[in-house]
Design a protein around this motif. Structure first.
Motif, short mmCIF file in Angstrom:
data_model
loop_
_atom_site.label_atom_id
_atom_site.label_comp_id
_atom_site.label_asym_id
_atom_site.label_seq_id
_atom_site.Cartn_x
_atom_site.Cartn_y
_atom_site.Cartn_z
N ALA A 199 0.81 -1.22 0.00
CA ALA A 199 0.00 0.00 0.00
C ALA A 199 0.84 1.27 0.00
CB ALA A 199 -0.93 0.00 1.21
N THR A 200 2.02 1.22 0.63
CA THR A 200 2.80 2.45 0.82
C THR A 200 4.21 2.39 0.27
OG1 THR A 200 3.75 1.79 2.96
CG2 THR A 200 1.55 2.78 3.00
N GLY A 201 4.69 1.19 -0.04
CA GLY A 201 6.08 1.05 -0.47
C GLY A 201 7.06 1.06 0.69
N LYS A 202 6.56 1.10 1.92
CA LYS A 202 7.41 1.15 3.10
C LYS A 202 7.55 -0.24 3.73
CE LYS A 202 7.80 5.66 3.00
NZ LYS A 202 9.09 6.32 2.68
N GLN A 203 8.79 -0.60 4.04
CA GLN A 203 9.06 -1.87 4.72
C GLN A 203 9.04 -1.62 6.23
OE1 GLN A 203 9.59 -4.89 3.40
NE2 GLN A 203 10.65 -6.09 4.94
N VAL A 204 7.99 -2.09 6.90
CA VAL A 204 7.91 -1.94 8.36
C VAL A 204 8.09 -3.30 9.01
CG1 VAL A 204 6.36 0.04 8.17
CG2 VAL A 204 5.40 -2.25 8.47
N GLU A 205 8.53 -3.27 10.25
CA GLU A 205 8.64 -4.51 11.02
C GLU A 205 7.46 -4.61 11.97
OE1 GLU A 205 10.80 -6.54 10.03
OE2 GLU A 205 12.07 -5.18 8.88
N VAL A 206 6.96 -5.81 12.16
CA VAL A 206 5.73 -6.03 12.92
C VAL A 206 5.96 -7.14 13.94
CG1 VAL A 206 3.26 -6.54 12.76
CG2 VAL A 206 4.43 -5.44 10.83
N MET A 207 5.41 -6.96 15.14
CA MET A 207 5.50 -8.01 16.15
C MET A 207 4.22 -8.07 16.97
SD MET A 207 8.08 -6.32 18.99
CE MET A 207 7.69 -7.47 20.30
N VAL A 208 3.95 -9.25 17.50
CA VAL A 208 2.89 -9.44 18.49
C VAL A 208 3.57 -9.54 19.85
CG1 VAL A 208 1.11 -11.01 19.34
CG2 VAL A 208 1.38 -10.65 16.87
N TYR A 209 3.08 -8.79 20.84
CA TYR A 209 3.70 -8.85 22.16
C TYR A 209 2.65 -9.08 23.23
CZ TYR A 209 2.03 -4.07 23.03
OH TYR A 209 1.25 -2.96 23.22
N GLY A 210 3.10 -9.63 24.35
CA GLY A 210 2.23 -9.80 25.51
C GLY A 210 2.87 -9.09 26.68
N ASP A 211 3.31 -9.87 27.68
CA ASP A 211 4.02 -9.29 28.81
C ASP A 211 5.38 -8.76 28.38
OD1 ASP A 211 2.25 -9.52 30.86
OD2 ASP A 211 3.11 -11.34 31.71
N GLY A 212 5.75 -7.61 28.89
CA GLY A 212 7.12 -7.16 28.75
C GLY A 212 8.00 -7.86 29.79
N ALA A 213 9.28 -7.55 29.76
CA ALA A 213 10.22 -8.22 30.67
C ALA A 213 10.78 -7.25 31.71
CB ALA A 213 11.36 -8.84 29.87
N PHE A 214 9.99 -6.24 32.06
CA PHE A 214 10.41 -5.23 33.03
C PHE A 214 10.39 -5.81 34.44
CE2 PHE A 214 8.94 -1.88 36.02
CZ PHE A 214 10.03 -1.03 35.97
#
Length: 313
Positions: A199-214
């Motif tokens: 749609a845009t010509g832009k390469q984006v990175e995508v992730m699914v996340y749950g809990d962080g590790a803080f």
């Protein structure tokens, strides 16, 4: 019940959480005649405390070797509540089990093998140390041995399931149901990346996340109750940052420079970095955490699930 029959089940090392484990424990109790619940102490594996570590020292208790019965624990420490939720988890978990019509005995220990004198039929509920727990119990002769990642790996009467993680990473949905850790997520992130590129010509990175590790420095609680921070991500997020320590460069390599000249020298150094910096002096103090762990932790802290007016990410 299909896995343990009518045998007494040793349920060991659960997280102390109404959201994460209470509904699971209720379901386990509904399928059992007796449970020996073994809790780690002074805290569970993510830092929810039953008792202060200094109190163990004061009472002469060695958490690595001493096995405490519920009555001995009460004799030593009385009623102890979670510092944030004010829940007495020993009483709470016992009530959950007995209210399901299941007999309950509670002990506290940190060696998983301490459960075997009580029963050789064990359900280990730890998340991050589960492989070691399984190895030790197998070697010690446990007869029936399952982890939370062995439960609900397939549908039961039309239920949801997670073939990889089972009940690990599940959350309370209602008083009688849980929502499972997400599955089939790799096609989701890949298709989002593909759609945005088209749609845009832009390469984006995508992730699914749950809990962080803080890890909270005050409460000492590590937020990661999920088996992983990110169950799926696009290829560009694989790996760790390859960073230099800006302060080291400014104080050593370019100590003779200042202002614009210093900025340009550091910028040029960064542009010229080639290869893995691990072990190099210029990278000291830059802990190489995985990109998905870093980004997932930041995202979870920013979005979360509480009503604090934060954006949907």
């Amino acid at each position: 019940k299909a896995k343990f029959g009518d045998n007494t089940i040793g349920v060991i090392f659960p997280i102390l959480s109404r959201n994460r484990f209470a509904v699971c424990l209720k379901g386990i109790a509904m399928g059992a005649k007796k449970i020996v619940l073994m809790l780690s102490y002074p805290s569970d594996e993510v830092g929810n405390h039953l008792v202060d570590l200094d109190l163990l020292d004061e009472k002469g208790i060695n958490p690595w070797s001493d096995v405490l019965t519920e009555s001995k624990y009460r004799e030593l420490f009385g009623k102890s509540v979670h510092p944030f939720t004010k829940v007495d988890y020993i009483a709470y978990y016992k009530e959950l089990i007995t209210s399901a019509g299941c007999a309950c005995e509670i002990i506290l220990a940190n060696d998983c093998r301490a459960i075997l004198p009580y029963t050789p039929h064990v359900l280990y509920c730890d998340v991050h140390s589960r492989a070691r727990t399984k190895r030790l119990l197998t070697a010690a002769g446990a007869k029936t041995l399952y982890g939370m990642d062995d439960l609900l790996t397939g549908p039961v009467d039309g239920s949801g399931y997670n073939e990889q993680f089972g009940l690990l990473g599940s959350n309370k949905a209602t008083e009688d149901s849980v929502k499972l850790f997400p599955r089939d997520t790799q096609p989701v992130v890949d298709n989002i990346q593909k759609g945005i590129l088209e749609a845009t010509g832009k390469q984006v990175e995508v992730m699914v996340y749950g809990d962080g590790a803080f890890k909270d420095p005050v409460g000492k609680i590590w937020e990661l109750a999920d088996p992983v921070v990110s169950p799926a991500f696009t290829r560009g997020l694989d790996g760790v940052p390859n960073e230099v320590k800006l302060k080291y460069l400014a104080d050593n390599d370019f100590a003779h420079l200042s202002g614009t000249a210093l900025k340009e020298a550091v910028s040029q150094y960064i542009r010229s970095v080639d290869g893995d910096l691990t072990g190099k002096m210029a990278s000291q103090g830059t802990t190489p955490r995985r990109l998905t762990d870093l980004i997932g932790s930041l995202s979870d802290l920013t979005s979360g699930s509480g009503d604090k007016g934060t954006p949907i990410v």
